[in-house]
Design an enzyme around this catalytic site. Structure first.
Site, PDB file in Angstrom:
ATOM      1  N   CYS A   1      -8.068  49.236 -56.629  1.00  0.00           N
ATOM      2  CA  CYS A   1      -6.687  49.650 -56.401  1.00  0.00           C
ATOM      3  C   CYS A   1      -6.481  51.035 -57.019  1.00  0.00           C
ATOM      4  CB  CYS A   1      -5.764  48.623 -57.044  1.00  0.00           C
ATOM      5  SG  CYS A   1      -4.026  48.920 -56.753  1.00  0.00           S
ATOM      6  N   PRO A   2      -5.863  51.946 -56.336  1.00  0.00           N
ATOM      7  CA  PRO A   2      -5.133  51.861 -55.071  1.00  0.00           C
ATOM      8  C   PRO A   2      -5.939  52.325 -53.853  1.00  0.00           C
ATOM      9  CG  PRO A   2      -4.573  53.928 -56.088  1.00  0.00           C
ATOM     10  CD  PRO A   2      -5.577  53.229 -57.008  1.00  0.00           C
TER      11      PRO A   2
END
Length: 79
Positions: A17-18
């Site tokens: 993430c992201p």
């Protein structure tokens, strides 16, 4: 019986993430409305991120599944 549109494939496995969401956004920007994309990730945060993003923007998740710590999403670009 209608035909499922051809899918673009995005392999975001191994990204944290992201990055899976950013890669999805980049690919969607290159796509036409009505095209579908199949995204594979290994980041559990993708479940939350993809659901929130598609709901906010207006795309449709047609399929979402998990197998062996991999997540599969089939998303239709709507806007």
């Amino acid at each position: 019986m209608s035909e499922i549109p051809s899918k673009i494939e995005l392999d975001a496995r191994g990204l944290s993430c992201p990055m899976p969401l950013l890669k999805l956004k980049q690919q969607l920007n290159c796509m036409q409305i009505g095209q579908w994309i199949e995204v594979k990730t290994t980041d559990p945060g993708s479940l939350r991120d993809f659901a929130a993003f598609t709901a906010m923007v207006g795309h449709i998740i047609h399929e979402q599944s998990e197998q062996d710590n991999e997540y599969l999403f089939i998303i239709e670009k709507r806007v």
